[in-house]
Design a protein around this motif. Structure first.
Motif, PDB file in Angstrom:
ATOM      1  N   LEU A 135       0.975  -1.213  -0.129  1.00 58.43           N
ATOM      2  CA  LEU A 135       0.002   0.109  -0.142  1.00 58.43           C
ATOM      3  C   LEU A 135       0.964   1.273  -0.189  1.00 58.43           C
ATOM      4  O   LEU A 135       1.623   1.480   0.951  1.00 58.43           O
ATOM      5  CB  LEU A 135      -1.024   0.087   1.368  1.00 58.43           C
ATOM      6  CG  LEU A 135      -1.650   1.254   1.358  1.00 58.43           C
ATOM      7  CD1 LEU A 135      -2.670   1.733   0.204  1.00 58.43           C
ATOM      8  CD2 LEU A 135      -2.709   1.262   2.580  1.00 58.43           C
ATOM      9  N   LEU A 136       0.650   2.139  -0.779  1.00 64.43           N
ATOM     10  CA  LEU A 136       1.441   3.188  -1.222  1.00 64.43           C
ATOM     11  C   LEU A 136       0.752   4.447  -0.839  1.00 64.43           C
ATOM     12  O   LEU A 136      -0.384   4.450  -1.373  1.00 64.43           O
ATOM     13  CB  LEU A 136       2.068   3.418  -2.542  1.00 64.43           C
ATOM     14  CG  LEU A 136       2.701   4.579  -2.731  1.00 64.43           C
ATOM     15  CD1 LEU A 136       4.075   4.861  -2.060  1.00 64.43           C
ATOM     16  CD2 LEU A 136       2.976   4.885  -4.497  1.00 64.43           C
ATOM     17  N   TRP A 137       1.090   5.394  -0.215  1.00 66.21           N
ATOM     18  CA  TRP A 137       0.419   6.885   0.040  1.00 66.21           C
ATOM     19  C   TRP A 137       1.498   7.905  -0.405  1.00 66.21           C
ATOM     20  O   TRP A 137       2.432   8.027   0.098  1.00 66.21           O
ATOM     21  CB  TRP A 137       0.239   7.061   1.553  1.00 66.21           C
ATOM     22  CG  TRP A 137      -0.452   8.202   1.935  1.00 66.21           C
ATOM     23  CD1 TRP A 137      -1.125   9.195   1.315  1.00 66.21           C
ATOM     24  CD2 TRP A 137      -0.382   8.890   3.123  1.00 66.21           C
ATOM     25  NE1 TRP A 137      -1.442  10.353   1.675  1.00 66.21           N
ATOM     26  CE2 TRP A 137      -1.130  10.142   2.880  1.00 66.21           C
ATOM     27  CE3 TRP A 137       0.189   8.671   4.215  1.00 66.21           C
ATOM     28  CZ2 TRP A 137      -1.093  11.223   3.996  1.00 66.21           C
ATOM     29  CZ3 TRP A 137       0.103   9.739   5.397  1.00 66.21           C
ATOM     30  CH2 TRP A 137      -0.535  10.811   5.309  1.00 66.21           C
ATOM     31  N   VAL A 138       0.857   8.569  -1.144  1.00 63.91           N
ATOM     32  CA  VAL A 138       1.744   9.874  -1.936  1.00 63.91           C
ATOM     33  C   VAL A 138       0.690  10.966  -1.605  1.00 63.91           C
ATOM     34  O   VAL A 138      -0.681  11.182  -1.755  1.00 63.91           O
ATOM     35  CB  VAL A 138       1.820   9.619  -3.469  1.00 63.91           C
ATOM     36  CG1 VAL A 138       2.968   8.559  -3.759  1.00 63.91           C
ATOM     37  CG2 VAL A 138       0.489   9.360  -4.225  1.00 63.91           C
ATOM     38  N   HIS A 139       1.319  12.040  -1.255  1.00 67.57           N
ATOM     39  CA  HIS A 139       0.710  13.418  -0.878  1.00 67.57           C
ATOM     40  C   HIS A 139       1.315  14.492  -1.808  1.00 67.57           C
ATOM     41  O   HIS A 139       2.699  14.803  -1.382  1.00 67.57           O
ATOM     42  CB  HIS A 139       0.745  13.654   0.595  1.00 67.57           C
ATOM     43  CG  HIS A 139      -0.008  14.790   1.067  1.00 67.57           C
ATOM     44  ND1 HIS A 139      -1.174  14.725   0.751  1.00 67.57           N
ATOM     45  CD2 HIS A 139       0.065  15.693   1.973  1.00 67.57           C
ATOM     46  CE1 HIS A 139      -1.741  15.784   1.517  1.00 67.57           C
ATOM     47  NE2 HIS A 139      -0.695  16.426   2.071  1.00 67.57           N
ATOM     48  N   PHE A 140       0.808  15.086  -2.662  1.00 68.85           N
ATOM     49  CA  PHE A 140       1.281  16.245  -3.568  1.00 68.85           C
ATOM     50  C   PHE A 140       0.581  17.541  -3.287  1.00 68.85           C
ATOM     51  O   PHE A 140      -0.427  17.640  -2.838  1.00 68.85           O
ATOM     52  CB  PHE A 140       0.827  15.668  -5.149  1.00 68.85           C
ATOM     53  CG  PHE A 140       1.810  14.594  -5.800  1.00 68.85           C
ATOM     54  CD1 PHE A 140       3.125  14.769  -6.001  1.00 68.85           C
ATOM     55  CD2 PHE A 140       1.303  13.293  -5.874  1.00 68.85           C
ATOM     56  CE1 PHE A 140       3.694  13.923  -6.558  1.00 68.85           C
ATOM     57  CE2 PHE A 140       2.002  12.266  -6.295  1.00 68.85           C
ATOM     58  CZ  PHE A 140       3.437  12.658  -6.700  1.00 68.85           C
ATOM     59  N   ASP A 141       1.345  18.302  -3.557  1.00 68.23           N
ATOM     60  CA  ASP A 141       1.001  19.791  -4.115  1.00 68.23           C
ATOM     61  C   ASP A 141       0.140  19.804  -5.297  1.00 68.23           C
ATOM     62  O   ASP A 141       0.935  19.634  -6.478  1.00 68.23           O
ATOM     63  CB  ASP A 141       1.913  20.858  -3.993  1.00 68.23           C
ATOM     64  CG  ASP A 141       1.368  22.306  -4.142  1.00 68.23           C
ATOM     65  OD1 ASP A 141       0.121  22.542  -4.918  1.00 68.23           O
ATOM     66  OD2 ASP A 141       2.159  23.176  -3.760  1.00 68.23           O
ATOM     67  N   TYR A 142      -1.228  19.686  -5.458  1.00 68.13           N
ATOM     68  CA  TYR A 142      -1.792  19.710  -6.825  1.00 68.13           C
ATOM     69  C   TYR A 142      -1.629  20.844  -7.863  1.00 68.13           C
ATOM     70  O   TYR A 142      -1.548  20.724  -8.803  1.00 68.13           O
ATOM     71  CB  TYR A 142      -3.263  19.621  -6.599  1.00 68.13           C
ATOM     72  CG  TYR A 142      -3.838  21.051  -6.220  1.00 68.13           C
ATOM     73  CD1 TYR A 142      -4.024  22.084  -6.908  1.00 68.13           C
ATOM     74  CD2 TYR A 142      -4.093  21.192  -4.932  1.00 68.13           C
ATOM     75  CE1 TYR A 142      -4.667  23.112  -6.420  1.00 68.13           C
ATOM     76  CE2 TYR A 142      -4.823  22.271  -4.693  1.00 68.13           C
ATOM     77  CZ  TYR A 142      -4.943  23.284  -5.245  1.00 68.13           C
ATOM     78  OH  TYR A 142      -5.508  24.484  -4.709  1.00 68.13           O
ATOM     79  N   SER A 143      -0.792  21.823  -7.307  1.00 67.12           N
ATOM     80  CA  SER A 143      -0.361  22.805  -8.355  1.00 67.12           C
ATOM     81  C   SER A 143       0.879  22.719  -9.106  1.00 67.12           C
ATOM     82  O   SER A 143       1.298  23.366 -10.107  1.00 67.12           O
ATOM     83  CB  SER A 143      -0.221  24.221  -7.773  1.00 67.12           C
ATOM     84  OG  SER A 143       0.600  24.144  -6.870  1.00 67.12           O
TER      85      SER A 143
END
Length: 323
Positions: free
Chosen positions: A35-43
């Protein structure tokens, strides 16, 4: 945050811990890795590229994760969940009612979240991984995040309630500008919070009412408890808004009463001095034939007569219970 827009990427070890991955490492991610969790700045351009071309998720989810404007909602996509939630802004020098949004795509094997500003609830989960007390699967992650988002609202709402109670006590002694300004601030904050919490309540309701295979009945019970807590916060905000509205009405009533009292005093004064003013105006005209123009004591007699008339009018008004 890294310059490529990746806030963090972690691979859950199913024992409460997680391994951090770099932007380059997640390029080769496969479901077999866990299970991978990635957290991005959508901009960021890199976030747009990875979510669009490498995540392998539905186009509807891609659009939702990258949109700049969103409101709380839940959408079920096959066996995955698309979420948009809001949390109170507890960052330094920020207003709590300026709520921070987070967009999430959660499936059994992949979690993708996007943001523009940091949420403390996300940092809490990352810290729990360091202590090997973090979520072990997607359902636990969903419950942990929604629980932390909801729990962190309690302090802000309690603070609003305390401020409203303080204003309620102050109104007994004062109705000054500070009180009225503070009431406006409390109402604005309560309305702003409720604006997002009300649809978030509906979004949470869908989480446990719709069918998702990796959400067990126990998970749904926990989500229901979190939703009940959120409903209580919405009701508390309604109560705060009703309270400050009543306080504001009380202030307006006091101001109106004070104005009426002052107008009443002015009316009494006018009633006494109106006939006196008429007489002084009448005797002040510059024409011939006025009585007493040749008598040196006429002014004294006229003044005494006016004084006696003023006292008589005052007595008459008091006897008529106007005073």
């Amino acid at each position: 945050m890294d310059i490529n827009g990746l806030s963090h990427a972690v691979l859950l070890d199913k024992n409460g811990g997680a391994k951090s991955l770099s932007y380059d490492e997640i390029q080769n991610y496969t479901k077999s890795m866990g299970l991978l969790w990635v957290h991005f700045d959508y901009s960021s351009k890199e976030a747009v590229d990875w979510i669009t071309n490498r995540s392998g998720i539905d186009e509807v989810a891609v659009d939702a994760l990258l949109t700049s404007e969103t409101r709380p909602r839940t959408t079920i996509l096959d066996n995955s969940i698309l979420l948009a939630l809001r949390g109170v802004n507890l960052n330094a020098n920020s207003d709590p009612e300026d709520m921070i949004s987070i967009r999430l795509y959660i499936s059994k094997d992949l979690i993708v979240s996007t943001k523009k500003r940091d949420l403390l609830s996300v940092k809490d989960i990352l810290n729990s991984f360091e202590k090997n007390r973090g979520p072990q699967n997607s359902s636990e992650f969903l419950i942990e995040l929604t629980d932390r988002l909801t729990s962190r609202m309690e302090g802000t709402i309690d603070s609003l309630h305390d401020r409203a109670s303080e204003i309620e006590e102050m109104i007994i002694e004062s109705s000054n500008l500070f009180v009225r300004t503070e009431i406006s601030k409390i109402r604005r904050e309560a309305i702003s919070l409720r604006r997002y919490l009300s649809p978030q309540k509906e979004a949470m309701h869908r989480l446990y009412s719709d069918k998702v295979s990796w959400l067990s009945e126990h998970d749904k019970v926990q989500l229901r408890e979190i939703t009940d807590q959120l409903i209580r916060y919405v009701e508390e905000l309604d109560s705060i808004n009703d309270k400050v509205t009543l306080i504001q009405e009380e202030i307006l009533s006091k101001i109106s009463e004070q104005m009426n009292q002052r107008m009443y005093v002015l009316s009494i004064i006018s009633a006494i001095f109106l006939p006196l003013g008429f007489l002084t105006g009448l005797f002040g005209i510059n024409v011939g034939g006025l009585p007493g123009t040749e008598n040196k004591d006429a002014f004294m007699f006229f003044t005494v007569a006016l004084s006696a008339m003023g006292v008589g009018l005052f007595y008459l008004l008091k006897r008529s219970k106007w005073i």
